[in-house]
Scaffold this motif. Structure first.
Motif, mmCIF file in Angstrom:
data_model
loop_
_atom_site.group_PDB
_atom_site.id
_atom_site.type_symbol
_atom_site.label_atom_id
_atom_site.label_comp_id
_atom_site.label_asym_id
_atom_site.label_seq_id
_atom_site.Cartn_x
_atom_site.Cartn_y
_atom_site.Cartn_z
ATOM 1 N N LEU A 177 0.819 -1.212 0.000
ATOM 2 C CA LEU A 177 0.000 0.000 0.000
ATOM 3 C C LEU A 177 0.855 1.265 0.000
ATOM 4 O O LEU A 177 0.348 2.353 -0.271
ATOM 5 C CB LEU A 177 -0.928 0.001 1.217
ATOM 6 C CG LEU A 177 -2.108 -0.966 1.182
ATOM 7 C CD1 LEU A 177 -2.871 -0.906 2.496
ATOM 8 C CD2 LEU A 177 -3.037 -0.654 0.018
ATOM 9 N N ALA A 178 2.140 1.123 0.346
ATOM 10 C CA ALA A 178 3.044 2.278 0.374
ATOM 11 C C ALA A 178 3.430 2.651 -1.044
ATOM 12 O O ALA A 178 4.560 2.469 -1.500
ATOM 13 C CB ALA A 178 4.281 1.957 1.205
ATOM 14 N N SER A 179 2.465 3.191 -1.771
ATOM 15 C CA SER A 179 2.645 3.533 -3.176
ATOM 16 C C SER A 179 1.854 4.791 -3.482
ATOM 17 O O SER A 179 0.821 5.060 -2.847
ATOM 18 C CB SER A 179 2.157 2.374 -4.068
ATOM 19 O OG SER A 179 2.020 2.787 -5.411
ATOM 20 N N PRO A 180 2.309 5.599 -4.433
ATOM 21 C CA PRO A 180 1.524 6.783 -4.830
ATOM 22 C C PRO A 180 0.118 6.429 -5.301
ATOM 23 O O PRO A 180 -0.780 7.267 -5.265
ATOM 24 C CB PRO A 180 2.352 7.379 -5.973
ATOM 25 C CG PRO A 180 3.726 6.859 -5.777
ATOM 26 C CD PRO A 180 3.574 5.501 -5.171
ATOM 27 N N ALA A 181 -0.076 5.187 -5.736
ATOM 28 C CA ALA A 181 -1.402 4.768 -6.204
ATOM 29 C C ALA A 181 -2.446 4.826 -5.095
ATOM 30 O O ALA A 181 -3.645 4.899 -5.358
ATOM 31 C CB ALA A 181 -1.333 3.339 -6.764
ATOM 32 N N LEU A 182 -1.992 4.812 -3.829
ATOM 33 C CA LEU A 182 -2.922 4.817 -2.711
ATOM 34 C C LEU A 182 -3.757 6.089 -2.671
ATOM 35 O O LEU A 182 -4.927 6.057 -2.270
ATOM 36 C CB LEU A 182 -2.142 4.663 -1.395
ATOM 37 C CG LEU A 182 -2.963 4.669 -0.102
ATOM 38 C CD1 LEU A 182 -3.888 3.469 -0.053
ATOM 39 C CD2 LEU A 182 -2.044 4.682 1.118
ATOM 40 N N VAL A 183 -3.179 7.217 -3.079
ATOM 41 C CA VAL A 183 -3.885 8.495 -2.968
ATOM 42 C C VAL A 183 -4.697 8.815 -4.223
ATOM 43 O O VAL A 183 -5.378 9.843 -4.264
ATOM 44 C CB VAL A 183 -2.886 9.636 -2.702
ATOM 45 C CG1 VAL A 183 -2.134 9.383 -1.408
ATOM 46 C CG2 VAL A 183 -1.903 9.796 -3.860
#
Length: 258
Positions: A177-183
């Protein structure tokens, strides 16, 4: 939130970690005989090899050709900027894990690194922090579980995700989840970011992968032992220590045999 609900979370966390530890010890105890630490921690080797071969096929057919084209078409400075950007997001997650591990000094330094690159480095595209002497300390939730005393457990290979362990498998969903895709809200945007992150990461290992293909007699064993060895150590402040993989053969004090 009620008091009972607030107390239930740490209790369930302890139960989860305890279950993970028992599972890892059971898997390790199920293997006998001489061999490397990797062999002792690989009771599911037959299944793991099948998954490993599947991943190798996917890599050979899809990931490697795409990553090769990406490295040939996209200029090196642009690829470096993309790499820095994703690394900066990883720095934020590393800072969280450092604080969870109780390593507050390095956690503050890692937070400063993320803040400097996010502002002066244009969202991390430029790695200004490294030039300023703020080194990267990469951490993840699997290492945090290890710091809390959870054993590595048995080695496991997951489809698409590759090498892992029982302990790291519990941490894997949170680390991913530690990815820019999360936001991002749009599904297409999320998919594009994840695809770019995957391709960029694979492109970084093109040369290393070719070298590995040339020197490793058994690629599966080489990767397994390298992964387990890497997961046994982490940085503590300014020193690099080894923390134990909890197996029947490992002494309670990692310094006892030194």
């Amino acid at each position: 939130m009620s008091g009972a609900a607030a107390l239930s979370r740490p209790r369930w966390s302890r139960l989860l970690l305890a279950g993970l530890l028992v599972l890892g010890l059971t898997a390790c105890a199920s293997t006998k005989g001489p061999g490397s630490p990797g062999q002792k921690l690989d009771p599911w080797e037959s299944w793991n090899r099948k998954v490993f071969n599947f991943n190798e096929s996917v890599d050979e057919a899809v990931l490697k050709p795409v990553a090769t084209a990406y490295s040939e078409v996209v200029p090196s400075p642009v690829r470096q900027g993309v790499d820095n950007f994703f690394g900066n997001v990883g720095d934020a997650w590393s800072a969280v894990n450092l604080f969870l591990q109780g390593r507050f000094k390095i956690g503050v330094q890692q937070t400063m690194r993320f803040a400097v690159n996010s502002t002066l480095g244009f969202a991390g595209v430029l790695d200004i922090a490294s030039e300023a002497g703020l080194e990267r300390h990469s951490e993840d939730l699997g290492k945090t579980f290890g710091r809390w005393g959870t054993g590595t457990g048995a080695y496991v290979v997951w489809p698409f995700f590759g090498p892992s362990s029982v302990r790291d498998s519990f941490a894997l969903p949170f680390d991913r989840l530690a990815s820019p895709a999360l936001v991002l809200e749009g599904g297409n945007s999320k998919a594009a970011i994840i695809a770019l992150q995957t391709i960029n990461a694979r492109a970084n290992f093109l040369r290393a992968g070719e070298m590995l293909d040339g020197i490793a007699l058994d690629k599966y064993t080489f990767i397994r032992d390298a992964y387990l060895t890497k997961r046994r150590s982490f940085e503590d402040d300014d020193e690099e220590d080894d923390y134990e993989v909890l197996t029947p053969e490992t002494p309670a004090n990692p310094q006892a045999d030194r």
